[in-house]
Design a protein around this motif. Structure first.
Motif, PDB file in Angstrom:
ATOM      1  N   VAL A 174      42.724  49.236  35.663  1.00 51.29           N
ATOM      2  CA  VAL A 174      43.787  49.005  36.658  1.00 51.29           C
ATOM      3  C   VAL A 174      43.569  47.684  37.401  1.00 51.29           C
ATOM      4  O   VAL A 174      44.536  47.025  37.796  1.00 51.29           O
ATOM      5  CB  VAL A 174      43.961  50.183  37.658  1.00 51.29           C
ATOM      6  CG1 VAL A 174      44.405  51.438  36.947  1.00 51.29           C
ATOM      7  CG2 VAL A 174      42.712  50.414  38.501  1.00 51.29           C
ATOM      8  N   ALA A 175      42.303  47.278  37.550  1.00 54.13           N
ATOM      9  CA  ALA A 175      42.041  45.987  38.216  1.00 54.13           C
ATOM     10  C   ALA A 175      42.749  44.859  37.479  1.00 54.13           C
ATOM     11  O   ALA A 175      43.243  43.908  38.089  1.00 54.13           O
ATOM     12  CB  ALA A 175      40.537  45.722  38.261  1.00 54.13           C
ATOM     13  N   ARG A 176      42.821  44.976  36.144  1.00 52.55           N
ATOM     14  CA  ARG A 176      43.449  43.921  35.334  1.00 52.55           C
ATOM     15  C   ARG A 176      44.930  43.738  35.657  1.00 52.55           C
ATOM     16  O   ARG A 176      45.530  42.732  35.299  1.00 52.55           O
ATOM     17  CB  ARG A 176      43.320  44.241  33.839  1.00 52.55           C
ATOM     18  CG  ARG A 176      41.928  44.097  33.328  1.00 52.55           C
ATOM     19  CD  ARG A 176      41.913  43.752  31.835  1.00 52.55           C
ATOM     20  NE  ARG A 176      40.548  43.572  31.421  1.00 52.55           N
ATOM     21  CZ  ARG A 176      39.796  44.539  30.893  1.00 52.55           C
ATOM     22  NH1 ARG A 176      40.314  45.723  30.649  1.00 52.55           N
ATOM     23  NH2 ARG A 176      38.541  44.310  30.585  1.00 52.55           N
ATOM     24  N   ARG A 177      45.538  44.732  36.289  1.00 51.86           N
ATOM     25  CA  ARG A 177      46.968  44.589  36.631  1.00 51.86           C
ATOM     26  C   ARG A 177      47.166  43.581  37.754  1.00 51.86           C
ATOM     27  O   ARG A 177      48.282  43.116  37.982  1.00 51.86           O
ATOM     28  CB  ARG A 177      47.539  45.945  37.067  1.00 51.86           C
ATOM     29  CG  ARG A 177      47.487  46.983  35.973  1.00 51.86           C
ATOM     30  CD  ARG A 177      48.162  48.263  36.444  1.00 51.86           C
ATOM     31  NE  ARG A 177      47.869  49.358  35.546  1.00 51.86           N
ATOM     32  CZ  ARG A 177      48.207  50.627  35.762  1.00 51.86           C
ATOM     33  NH1 ARG A 177      48.871  50.949  36.852  1.00 51.86           N
ATOM     34  NH2 ARG A 177      47.908  51.555  34.886  1.00 51.86           N
ATOM     35  N   VAL A 206      45.423  34.723  28.579  1.00 49.32           N
ATOM     36  CA  VAL A 206      44.478  33.983  29.436  1.00 49.32           C
ATOM     37  C   VAL A 206      45.247  33.218  30.517  1.00 49.32           C
ATOM     38  O   VAL A 206      44.863  33.215  31.688  1.00 49.32           O
ATOM     39  CB  VAL A 206      43.602  33.025  28.592  1.00 49.32           C
ATOM     40  CG1 VAL A 206      42.748  32.135  29.482  1.00 49.32           C
ATOM     41  CG2 VAL A 206      42.726  33.822  27.632  1.00 49.32           C
ATOM     42  N   ARG A 207      46.365  32.590  30.139  1.00 50.79           N
ATOM     43  CA  ARG A 207      47.156  31.860  31.138  1.00 50.79           C
ATOM     44  C   ARG A 207      47.575  32.777  32.286  1.00 50.79           C
ATOM     45  O   ARG A 207      47.603  32.367  33.445  1.00 50.79           O
ATOM     46  CB  ARG A 207      48.412  31.289  30.492  1.00 50.79           C
ATOM     47  CG  ARG A 207      48.172  30.021  29.709  1.00 50.79           C
ATOM     48  CD  ARG A 207      49.477  29.541  29.125  1.00 50.79           C
ATOM     49  NE  ARG A 207      49.351  28.230  28.507  1.00 50.79           N
ATOM     50  CZ  ARG A 207      50.366  27.592  27.927  1.00 50.79           C
ATOM     51  NH1 ARG A 207      51.565  28.148  27.885  1.00 50.79           N
ATOM     52  NH2 ARG A 207      50.176  26.403  27.398  1.00 50.79           N
ATOM     53  N   ALA A 208      47.913  34.030  31.938  1.00 50.33           N
ATOM     54  CA  ALA A 208      48.386  34.967  32.974  1.00 50.33           C
ATOM     55  C   ALA A 208      47.259  35.381  33.909  1.00 50.33           C
ATOM     56  O   ALA A 208      47.502  36.016  34.930  1.00 50.33           O
ATOM     57  CB  ALA A 208      49.014  36.192  32.324  1.00 50.33           C
ATOM     58  N   GLU A 209      46.008  35.000  33.582  1.00 50.55           N
ATOM     59  CA  GLU A 209      44.862  35.419  34.401  1.00 50.55           C
ATOM     60  C   GLU A 209      44.266  34.276  35.208  1.00 50.55           C
ATOM     61  O   GLU A 209      43.245  34.460  35.863  1.00 50.55           O
ATOM     62  CB  GLU A 209      43.773  36.008  33.488  1.00 50.55           C
ATOM     63  CG  GLU A 209      44.243  37.274  32.804  1.00 50.55           C
ATOM     64  CD  GLU A 209      43.172  37.876  31.913  1.00 50.55           C
ATOM     65  OE1 GLU A 209      42.181  37.190  31.625  1.00 50.55           O
ATOM     66  OE2 GLU A 209      43.351  39.032  31.519  1.00 50.55           O
ATOM     67  N   ALA A 231      53.090  31.442  31.069  1.00 48.46           N
ATOM     68  CA  ALA A 231      52.397  32.587  30.472  1.00 48.46           C
ATOM     69  C   ALA A 231      53.481  33.532  29.986  1.00 48.46           C
ATOM     70  O   ALA A 231      54.318  33.976  30.770  1.00 48.46           O
ATOM     71  CB  ALA A 231      51.524  33.269  31.519  1.00 48.46           C
ATOM     72  N   ARG A 232      53.484  33.767  28.672  1.00 44.67           N
ATOM     73  CA  ARG A 232      54.545  34.615  28.123  1.00 44.67           C
ATOM     74  C   ARG A 232      53.969  35.928  27.576  1.00 44.67           C
ATOM     75  O   ARG A 232      52.818  35.993  27.159  1.00 44.67           O
ATOM     76  CB  ARG A 232      55.316  33.859  27.035  1.00 44.67           C
ATOM     77  CG  ARG A 232      56.125  32.699  27.629  1.00 44.67           C
ATOM     78  CD  ARG A 232      57.045  32.048  26.625  1.00 44.67           C
ATOM     79  NE  ARG A 232      56.345  31.319  25.600  1.00 44.67           N
ATOM     80  CZ  ARG A 232      55.865  30.070  25.732  1.00 44.67           C
ATOM     81  NH1 ARG A 232      56.016  29.433  26.876  1.00 44.67           N
ATOM     82  NH2 ARG A 232      55.251  29.476  24.733  1.00 44.67           N
ATOM     83  N   GLN A 237      52.666  33.848  37.040  1.00 43.86           N
ATOM     84  CA  GLN A 237      52.754  32.511  36.443  1.00 43.86           C
ATOM     85  C   GLN A 237      51.831  31.562  37.200  1.00 43.86           C
ATOM     86  O   GLN A 237      51.976  31.383  38.410  1.00 43.86           O
ATOM     87  CB  GLN A 237      54.195  31.979  36.527  1.00 43.86           C
ATOM     88  CG  GLN A 237      55.172  32.716  35.627  1.00 43.86           C
ATOM     89  CD  GLN A 237      54.825  32.554  34.146  1.00 43.86           C
ATOM     90  OE1 GLN A 237      54.402  31.490  33.706  1.00 43.86           O
ATOM     91  NE2 GLN A 237      55.014  33.620  33.376  1.00 43.86           N
ATOM     92  N   PRO A 238      50.862  30.949  36.488  1.00 46.44           N
ATOM     93  CA  PRO A 238      49.973  30.005  37.164  1.00 46.44           C
ATOM     94  C   PRO A 238      50.714  28.729  37.568  1.00 46.44           C
ATOM     95  O   PRO A 238      51.789  28.429  37.020  1.00 46.44           O
ATOM     96  CB  PRO A 238      48.929  29.696  36.087  1.00 46.44           C
ATOM     97  CG  PRO A 238      49.579  30.017  34.798  1.00 46.44           C
ATOM     98  CD  PRO A 238      50.598  31.087  35.059  1.00 46.44           C
TER      99      PRO A 238
END
Ligand SMILES: NC(=O)c1ccc[n+]([C@@H]2O[C@H](COP(=O)([O-])OP(=O)(O)OC[C@H]3O[C@@H](n4cnc5c(N)ncnc54)[C@H](OP(=O)(O)O)[C@@H]3O)[C@@H](O)[C@H]2O)c1
Length: 369
Positions: free
Chosen positions: A20-23, A209-212, A232-233, A243-244
């Motif tokens: 859940v942390a990844r959300r 990775v971009r989304a993180e 990030a798609r 979005q970074p």
């Protein structure tokens, strides 16, 4: 609680807390954290899940407070006295935009806390001491029993906050250089073509990775050559929730019709060739993890300045012989001065390989830190 199993062991609860942390959004001022609250009972046995929470970004409730709130929403009569909180990161004990989690846990009646990763700031702020002083049985990884938690879950919890914790220690955003190359480390063919060197699975991973991260950085040369969108798609092709920032480094203008002016993260043009100045600008914007996506000159500039903490290399089983090397000359004249990294485990992505390597602080590019 609709999307979680009703009864979990503490080991399973940690795996859930990690997932859940990844959300939550990565790369920003706050870390990604997850928390699962289990009902009182024998620590070795499965117990009811009372609440699950995760941190949704700076200014929103921390994971522990979110989990307590989720438990109270699920059952307004819930009694958390004697319950256990399994958290991916050591609870904070300071007041920022929200209150200290150590206080929230103790005042909710939580009797047992297990956290997977130490946070030096929370430690300095006396988090464990506060909890212990309020009769909470609190333990972090140094005091776990052998086998108490699954090594894979502990590793995942560390990876969740690796960039964030490193950024705190370095006093600047953590920098990952991303390259997508042929087996002979080319990022473009002699005629300039570069899309696509790697296959769909590698590109999908690169979007995850971009989304993180908090920011994607490219040189003005890459904008001119590739006209990238730097978004990030998702697997379906839509824009990811987070979005970074889209950051262009270089003196020349970003063309008015550039695709990175379209839907996506905020465009930040840093009219400079100084990577250190760029990182200061990004730090001021709350970025703790920057992904430098090239090109060759800008990647070299980060290496030359001692500012490349990690390399993410997607390598396609292709050879070009000629063409542009992934990294331009960054001042190494002899083998003994090579920038050295340590590999993490490689991963196959379709036909390609993903190699992640972390800087060895004692080598070339560590000297300038
Ligand atoms: N396969 C991949 O992973 C990948 C990824 C990205 C790019 N590429 C390829 O790489 C090529 C572009 O690479 P590139 O090296 O030509 O361009 P680049 O590194 O993207 O940009 C170079 C430009 O950035 C500016 N700049 C900012 N800081 C700098 C610094 N410290 N040192 C030097 N220049 C700096 C300069 O322009 P100003 O005059 O504006 O200051 C310079 O001309 C394209 O062919 C692209 O397709 C491939």
């Amino acid at each position: 609680m609709t999307d979680v199993a009703n009864r979990l062991t503490e080991r399973e609860a940690l795996a859930l807390a990690v997932s859940v942390a990844r959300r939550g959004p990565g790369g920003g001022a706050n870390p990604r954290v997850g928390c699962v609250i289990l009902a009182p009972g024998d620590p070795a046995s499965p117990r009811s899940v009372l609440g699950v929470g995760w941190h949704r970004g700076a200014g929103t409730p921390h994971a522990e407070v979110a989990a307590i709130a989720a438990a109270r929403t699920a059952d307004p009569a819930v009694n958390l006295t004697g319950a256990t909180a399994i958290v991916t990161l050591q609870p904070c004990n300071s007041t920022g935009r929200t209150g200290p989690c150590a206080h929230a846990l103790a005042s909710a009646g939580i009797a047992r806390v297990r956290y997977a990763v130490e946070d030096p700031a929370a430690d300095r702020a006396g988090s464990d001491a506060y909890l212990a002083g309020h009769a909470v049985d609190v333990r972090g990884p140094r005091r776990f029993e052998p086998g108490e938690f699954d090594e894979i879950a502990l590793d995942s919890a560390r990876e969740l906050v690796h960039a964030w914790l490193s950024s705190m220690a370095l006093g600047r955003p953590y920098v990952t250089l991303k390259i997508a190359t042929t087996l002979d480390a080319r990022i473009a063919a002699p005629d300039g073509t570069s899309q696509w060197i790697t296959g769909a699975a590698a590109r999908a991973n690169a979007h995850e990775v971009r989304a993180e991260v908090g920011a994607i950085v490219v040189g003005s040369g890459t904008v001119a050559a590739d006209d990238p969108t730097l978004t990030a798609r998702t697997a379906e092709g839509g824009l990811a929730e987070h979005q970074p920032l889209r950051v262009v480094l270089g003196l020349r203008d970003v063309p008015a019709q550039a695709r990175l002016r379209g839907p996506g993260g905020e465009l930040v043009h840093i009219r400079s060739r100084d990577p250190r100045a760029a990182l200061r600008t990004l730090a001021d914007a709350g970025v703790t993890h920057a992904l430098v996506e090239g090109g060759a000159q800008v990647s070299a500039a980060f290496l030359r300045a001692g500012l490349a903490d990690e390399i993410t290399a997607y390598i396609a089983p292709k050879l070009l012989g000629g063409g542009l090397s992934a990294i331009a000359d960054f001042g190494v004249a002899t083998l003994a001065d090579a920038a050295e990294f340590a590999f993490l485990s490689p991963r196959m992505l379709g036909e390609d390989v993903l190699l992640t390597a972390r800087a060895r602080p004692e080598t070339f590019h560590g000297k300038d830190r």
